[in-house]
Write a protein that holds these residues in place. Sequence first.
Motif, PDB file in Angstrom:
ATOM      1  N   PRO A   1     -27.943  29.227  10.243  1.00 19.36           N
ATOM      2  CA  PRO A   1     -26.966  29.559   9.208  1.00 19.36           C
ATOM      3  C   PRO A   1     -26.553  31.018   9.281  1.00 19.36           C
ATOM      4  N   GLY A   2     -25.349  31.313   8.786  1.00 13.68           N
ATOM      5  CA  GLY A   2     -24.869  32.679   8.743  1.00 13.68           C
ATOM      6  C   GLY A   2     -25.400  33.418   7.529  1.00 13.68           C
ATOM      7  N   GLU A   3     -25.001  34.690   7.399  1.00 14.13           N
ATOM      8  CA  GLU A   3     -25.534  35.543   6.338  1.00 14.13           C
ATOM      9  C   GLU A   3     -25.292  34.964   4.949  1.00 14.13           C
ATOM     10  N   PHE A   4     -24.083  34.488   4.694  1.00 15.69           N
ATOM     11  CA  PHE A   4     -23.781  34.024   3.339  1.00 15.69           C
ATOM     12  C   PHE A   4     -24.487  32.710   3.026  1.00 15.69           C
ATOM     13  N   GLU A   5     -24.692  31.896   4.053  1.00 19.34           N
ATOM     14  CA  GLU A   5     -25.493  30.685   3.854  1.00 19.34           C
ATOM     15  C   GLU A   5     -26.951  31.029   3.558  1.00 19.34           C
ATOM     16  N   LEU A   6     -27.466  32.045   4.238  1.00 20.60           N
ATOM     17  CA  LEU A   6     -28.841  32.476   3.974  1.00 20.60           C
ATOM     18  C   LEU A   6     -28.995  32.942   2.533  1.00 20.60           C
ATOM     19  N   ILE A   7     -28.042  33.725   2.083  1.00 26.01           N
ATOM     20  CA  ILE A   7     -28.094  34.220   0.703  1.00 26.01           C
ATOM     21  C   ILE A   7     -28.079  33.052  -0.273  1.00 26.01           C
ATOM     22  N   GLU A   8     -27.172  32.136  -0.046  1.00 24.23           N
ATOM     23  CA  GLU A   8     -27.034  30.988  -0.946  1.00 24.23           C
ATOM     24  C   GLU A   8     -28.297  30.134  -0.956  1.00 24.23           C
ATOM     25  N   ARG A   9     -28.882  29.933   0.193  1.00 26.09           N
ATOM     26  CA  ARG A   9     -29.984  28.980   0.324  1.00 26.09           C
ATOM     27  C   ARG A   9     -31.337  29.573  -0.067  1.00 26.09           C
ATOM     28  N   TYR A  10     -31.582  30.841   0.324  1.00 21.88           N
ATOM     29  CA  TYR A  10     -32.933  31.378   0.188  1.00 21.88           C
ATOM     30  C   TYR A  10     -33.079  32.523  -0.815  1.00 21.88           C
ATOM     31  N   PHE A  11     -32.008  33.250  -1.079  1.00 19.39           N
ATOM     32  CA  PHE A  11     -32.148  34.424  -1.929  1.00 19.39           C
ATOM     33  C   PHE A  11     -31.517  34.278  -3.314  1.00 19.39           C
ATOM     34  N   ARG A  12     -30.430  33.530  -3.424  1.00 17.36           N
ATOM     35  CA  ARG A  12     -29.835  33.355  -4.758  1.00 17.36           C
ATOM     36  C   ARG A  12     -30.822  32.753  -5.753  1.00 17.36           C
ATOM     37  N   PRO A  13     -31.666  31.787  -5.353  1.00 15.73           N
ATOM     38  CA  PRO A  13     -32.645  31.265  -6.323  1.00 15.73           C
ATOM     39  C   PRO A  13     -33.633  32.313  -6.842  1.00 15.73           C
ATOM     40  N   LEU A  14     -33.774  33.439  -6.116  1.00 15.88           N
ATOM     41  CA  LEU A  14     -34.695  34.494  -6.552  1.00 15.88           C
ATOM     42  C   LEU A  14     -34.048  35.457  -7.548  1.00 15.88           C
TER      43      LEU A  14
END
Length: 328
Positions: free
Chosen positions: A5-18
């Motif tokens: 996944p690209g950067e924005f997908e990473l943010i959406e998938r792994y970091f936004r929930p934090l």
Amino acid sequence: MAERPGEFELIERYFRPLASDPGAFGLTDDVAVYVPPPGEDLVLKADQIVAGVHFFAGDPPSAIASKGLRVNLSDLASKGATPVGYLLSMALPDDWNEDWLRDFSAGLAADQALFGVSLFGGDTTRAAGGLTVSIAAFGRVPAGSVIRRAGAAPGDVVFVSGTIGDSALGLRIRLGTLDSMPAGKAADHLLDRYLLPQPRLALAPVLLRFATSSLDVSDGLVGDFAHICRASGVGGEIDADAVPLSAGARALVDSDKSALASVLAGGDDYEILSTVPEADAERFAAEAAEAGVPVTRIGRVVEGKAPPVVLGVNGQPLSLDAASHVHF
């Protein structure tokens, strides 16, 4: 191989929930906002950890995440601060994969729940070399009450929390540089202390009531006490026999002549070193114990501006090749 996944997908998938705090805006903006409550100051701290310097590249991703966050929380604790949140920046090596990142974010999620903090933002990029994790954490203290390095006065008692030297000895176990290698629970304890610091947040309110100066032991006990002495314009003494050791560290000090130097100057303990007026010493120790954080009296602050002295057998000064670990 599946496409990463690209950067924005990473943010959406792994970091936004934090990003649970409303001021993080769900990581949908370029900035975040935090307004401390009336009558409180914001305390800021940034630390980074780098593969091959602060951790081994093959360490569990969740442990790397925890270490990156906890070394910052430890600094906040030493200043008497209550942690609120953090910013996370990562430079990922070419061989990263989603399983690794999933475990990394799970480590952050577990520590967020444990320590009551939230992710407020950050950045991700590609590393030219190994993994780098940089965290900027922030907390709050009553206005004007932050505990600085400066403030120690002659006659103050020197205290340290927990036990000292475990992390440095745990690193030496991994590097195989000890004359005698411990095994079993003693080795497991030392290895765990290197991998997973324990920020002494429960001690923060006690420090606010009593400490004249404070910092966390990251560079080494003697070197960090020297920071306090230099900032405060004083001298100091540490009684080597009074420095608290775990059972595993004690066994190594008794069997390996080089282990004591690692204990006193090795670094990465993330315990709290503080100075307290003599009149408050007993109350400080009692309230620290009530908070669940044992502290030990290990020395005193004296007149003068010389580096602190470490006293050994019969009160004779010990000679150390270095006072602290050098990370740079």
